[in-house]
Design a protein around this motif. Sequence first.
Motif, mmCIF file in Angstrom:
data_model
loop_
_atom_site.group_PDB
_atom_site.id
_atom_site.type_symbol
_atom_site.label_atom_id
_atom_site.label_comp_id
_atom_site.label_asym_id
_atom_site.label_seq_id
_atom_site.Cartn_x
_atom_site.Cartn_y
_atom_site.Cartn_z
ATOM 1 N N LEU A 18 5.212 -10.266 8.956
ATOM 2 C CA LEU A 18 6.510 -9.467 8.473
ATOM 3 C C LEU A 18 6.299 -8.046 7.641
ATOM 4 O O LEU A 18 6.558 -6.933 7.919
ATOM 5 N N ASN A 19 5.204 -8.405 6.700
ATOM 6 C CA ASN A 19 5.025 -7.259 5.848
ATOM 7 C C ASN A 19 4.388 -6.093 6.547
ATOM 8 O O ASN A 19 4.442 -4.927 6.352
ATOM 9 N N ARG A 20 3.329 -6.560 7.424
ATOM 10 C CA ARG A 20 2.494 -5.650 8.412
ATOM 11 C C ARG A 20 3.335 -4.935 9.422
ATOM 12 O O ARG A 20 3.288 -3.517 9.509
ATOM 13 N N ALA A 21 4.414 -5.679 9.606
ATOM 14 C CA ALA A 21 5.138 -4.816 10.718
ATOM 15 C C ALA A 21 6.323 -3.940 9.940
ATOM 16 O O ALA A 21 6.497 -3.079 10.550
ATOM 17 N N ALA A 22 6.729 -4.300 8.829
ATOM 18 C CA ALA A 22 7.569 -3.466 8.077
ATOM 19 C C ALA A 22 6.718 -2.199 7.694
ATOM 20 O O ALA A 22 7.108 -1.112 7.713
ATOM 21 N N ILE A 23 5.300 -2.292 7.436
ATOM 22 C CA ILE A 23 4.709 -1.076 6.924
ATOM 23 C C ILE A 23 4.281 -0.168 8.235
ATOM 24 O O ILE A 23 4.441 0.820 8.033
ATOM 25 N N ASN A 24 3.871 -0.775 9.173
ATOM 26 C CA ASN A 24 3.519 0.011 10.351
ATOM 27 C C ASN A 24 4.836 0.431 11.438
ATOM 28 O O ASN A 24 4.442 0.783 12.297
ATOM 29 N N ARG A 25 5.964 -0.158 11.038
ATOM 30 C CA ARG A 25 6.980 0.245 11.825
ATOM 31 C C ARG A 25 6.963 -0.468 13.281
ATOM 32 O O ARG A 25 7.169 0.199 14.254
ATOM 33 N N GLU A 26 6.309 -1.656 13.246
ATOM 34 C CA GLU A 26 6.292 -2.230 14.593
ATOM 35 C C GLU A 26 7.459 -2.997 14.894
ATOM 36 O O GLU A 26 8.000 -3.719 14.149
ATOM 37 N N GLU A 27 7.993 -3.054 16.137
ATOM 38 C CA GLU A 27 9.006 -3.585 16.793
ATOM 39 C C GLU A 27 8.501 -5.097 17.042
ATOM 40 O O GLU A 27 7.221 -5.268 17.626
ATOM 41 N N LEU A 28 9.390 -6.207 16.677
ATOM 42 C CA LEU A 28 8.801 -7.531 16.919
ATOM 43 C C LEU A 28 9.943 -8.266 17.858
ATOM 44 O O LEU A 28 11.102 -7.725 17.921
ATOM 45 N N GLU A 29 9.536 -9.255 18.561
ATOM 46 C CA GLU A 29 10.391 -9.978 19.169
ATOM 47 C C GLU A 29 10.332 -11.346 18.691
ATOM 48 O O GLU A 29 9.357 -11.998 18.177
ATOM 49 N N LEU A 58 12.052 -19.414 14.627
ATOM 50 C CA LEU A 58 11.374 -20.464 15.608
ATOM 51 C C LEU A 58 10.219 -19.586 16.117
ATOM 52 O O LEU A 58 8.999 -20.484 16.451
ATOM 53 N N SER A 59 10.066 -18.258 16.446
ATOM 54 C CA SER A 59 8.805 -17.679 17.062
ATOM 55 C C SER A 59 8.909 -16.171 16.705
ATOM 56 O O SER A 59 10.011 -15.936 16.904
ATOM 57 N N ILE A 60 7.833 -15.603 16.349
ATOM 58 C CA ILE A 60 8.016 -14.236 16.181
ATOM 59 C C ILE A 60 6.816 -13.388 16.611
ATOM 60 O O ILE A 60 5.373 -14.281 16.381
ATOM 61 N N GLY A 61 6.713 -12.559 17.090
ATOM 62 C CA GLY A 61 5.419 -11.709 17.372
ATOM 63 C C GLY A 61 5.652 -10.334 17.972
ATOM 64 O O GLY A 61 6.907 -10.029 18.141
ATOM 65 N N PRO A 62 4.569 -9.320 18.257
ATOM 66 C CA PRO A 62 4.780 -8.119 18.638
ATOM 67 C C PRO A 62 5.312 -8.156 20.127
ATOM 68 O O PRO A 62 5.411 -9.378 20.827
ATOM 69 N N VAL A 63 6.377 -7.260 20.398
ATOM 70 C CA VAL A 63 6.854 -7.198 21.757
ATOM 71 C C VAL A 63 6.012 -7.025 22.706
ATOM 72 O O VAL A 63 4.855 -6.306 22.645
#
Length: 72
Positions: free
Chosen positions: A5-16, A60-65
């Motif tokens: 979550l922190n890495r996605a916030a910093i890199n502005r990555e979209e998650l599914e 329940l599950s989270i990851g890169p798109v």
Amino acid sequence: MKGLLNRAAINREELEMIYRDNKGNISQRRINIIYVYEESFRAYCYVKRQQRTFKICNVLSIGPVRNVRKGA
């Protein structure tokens, strides 16, 4: 999970994400993390088209798109 979550916030990555709300309803969402708190996180939800707060324990599950290719 907080590292992702922190890495996605910093890199502005979209998650599914697959998420269970407090009523037990399960939904699949595409999100962009804004801020990570101790037990929750704030994200822009492309399904609801607004910022939402999600509880980490309900994820329940989270990851890169994933890019799905169709056809030959």
